[in-house]
Design a protein around this motif. Structure first.
Motif, mmCIF file in Angstrom:
data_model
loop_
_atom_site.group_PDB
_atom_site.id
_atom_site.type_symbol
_atom_site.label_atom_id
_atom_site.label_comp_id
_atom_site.label_asym_id
_atom_site.label_seq_id
_atom_site.Cartn_x
_atom_site.Cartn_y
_atom_site.Cartn_z
ATOM 1 N N GLU A 209 0.848 -1.197 0.000
ATOM 2 C CA GLU A 209 0.000 0.000 0.000
ATOM 3 C C GLU A 209 0.882 1.244 0.000
ATOM 4 O OE1 GLU A 209 -3.553 2.116 2.611
ATOM 5 O OE2 GLU A 209 -2.774 0.178 3.246
ATOM 6 N N ILE A 210 0.431 2.286 -0.697
ATOM 7 C CA ILE A 210 1.101 3.582 -0.680
ATOM 8 C C ILE A 210 0.389 4.431 0.374
ATOM 9 C CG2 ILE A 210 1.641 5.657 -2.006
ATOM 10 C CD1 ILE A 210 1.513 3.844 -4.525
ATOM 11 N N VAL A 211 1.155 4.908 1.366
ATOM 12 C CA VAL A 211 0.543 5.631 2.483
ATOM 13 C C VAL A 211 0.998 7.083 2.582
ATOM 14 C CG1 VAL A 211 0.041 3.591 3.860
ATOM 15 C CG2 VAL A 211 2.259 4.707 4.093
ATOM 16 N N HIS B 259 -2.740 2.060 11.334
ATOM 17 C CA HIS B 259 -3.241 0.703 11.131
ATOM 18 C C HIS B 259 -2.090 -0.273 10.901
ATOM 19 C CE1 HIS B 259 -5.381 -2.719 9.413
ATOM 20 N NE2 HIS B 259 -4.574 -2.627 8.369
ATOM 21 N N TRP B 260 -1.159 0.092 10.015
ATOM 22 C CA TRP B 260 -0.043 -0.800 9.704
ATOM 23 C C TRP B 260 0.910 -0.947 10.886
ATOM 24 C CZ3 TRP B 260 -0.473 -4.279 6.258
ATOM 25 C CH2 TRP B 260 -1.248 -4.058 5.119
ATOM 26 N N LEU B 261 1.106 0.135 11.648
ATOM 27 C CA LEU B 261 1.968 0.034 12.828
ATOM 28 C C LEU B 261 1.364 -0.917 13.860
ATOM 29 C CD1 LEU B 261 3.106 3.744 13.232
ATOM 30 C CD2 LEU B 261 4.488 1.816 12.440
ATOM 31 N N LYS B 262 0.039 -0.863 14.025
ATOM 32 C CA LYS B 262 -0.639 -1.785 14.946
ATOM 33 C C LYS B 262 -0.567 -3.216 14.443
ATOM 34 C CE LYS B 262 -3.905 1.587 16.721
ATOM 35 N NZ LYS B 262 -5.289 2.064 16.661
ATOM 36 N N SER B 263 -0.488 -3.389 13.119
ATOM 37 C CA SER B 263 -0.405 -4.726 12.525
ATOM 38 C C SER B 263 1.008 -5.291 12.566
ATOM 39 C CB SER B 263 -0.884 -4.680 11.073
ATOM 40 O OG SER B 263 -2.228 -4.283 11.024
ATOM 41 N N GLY B 264 1.972 -4.514 13.073
ATOM 42 C CA GLY B 264 3.324 -5.024 13.230
ATOM 43 C C GLY B 264 4.344 -4.505 12.245
ATOM 44 N N ALA B 265 3.970 -3.589 11.376
ATOM 45 C CA ALA B 265 4.937 -3.033 10.429
ATOM 46 C C ALA B 265 5.912 -2.125 11.172
ATOM 47 C CB ALA B 265 4.218 -2.239 9.343
ATOM 48 N N GLN B 266 7.180 -2.154 10.751
ATOM 49 C CA GLN B 266 8.215 -1.335 11.372
ATOM 50 C C GLN B 266 8.592 -0.190 10.436
ATOM 51 O OE1 GLN B 266 9.621 -1.930 14.486
ATOM 52 N NE2 GLN B 266 7.912 -3.369 14.602
ATOM 53 N N PRO B 267 8.619 1.071 10.925
ATOM 54 C CA PRO B 267 9.036 2.185 10.070
ATOM 55 C C PRO B 267 10.554 2.232 9.941
ATOM 56 C CG PRO B 267 8.474 3.000 12.233
ATOM 57 C CD PRO B 267 8.159 1.532 12.232
#
Length: 79
Positions: A34-36, A57-65
């Motif tokens: 996804e492009i955010v 949403h993505w941070l809660k799903s476990g994505a790391q910045p």
């Protein structure tokens, strides 16, 4: 593992970046999940547009910045 990082676009010597959610092992400009957001460092001042609710949403799903994306998020908090 998912990462939120920058993907480079734009012309030679005039970069623009998309803030993307992508698998960590994929190449920088590969197809993203996804492009955010977008980031234009060439503009004066630099232009940053982020979809804060999708990033959350993505941070809660476990994505790391990445380090750069974390800095952009810190300097551009959600309104």
């Amino acid at each position: 593992m998912l990462m939120i990082r920058l993907a480079r676009f734009g012309a030679k010597k005039k970069p623009t970046y998309r803030v993307v959610v992508i698998e960590k092992e994929r190449a920088r400009d590969s197809r993203a999940v996804e492009i955010v957001g977008t980031y234009n460092p060439v503009a004066q001042p630099a232009q940053v547009t982020l979809k804060h609710e999708r990033i959350a949403h993505w941070l809660k799903s476990g994505a790391q910045p990445s380090d750069t994306v974390a800095r952009l998020l810190k300097s551009n908090p959600a309104a």
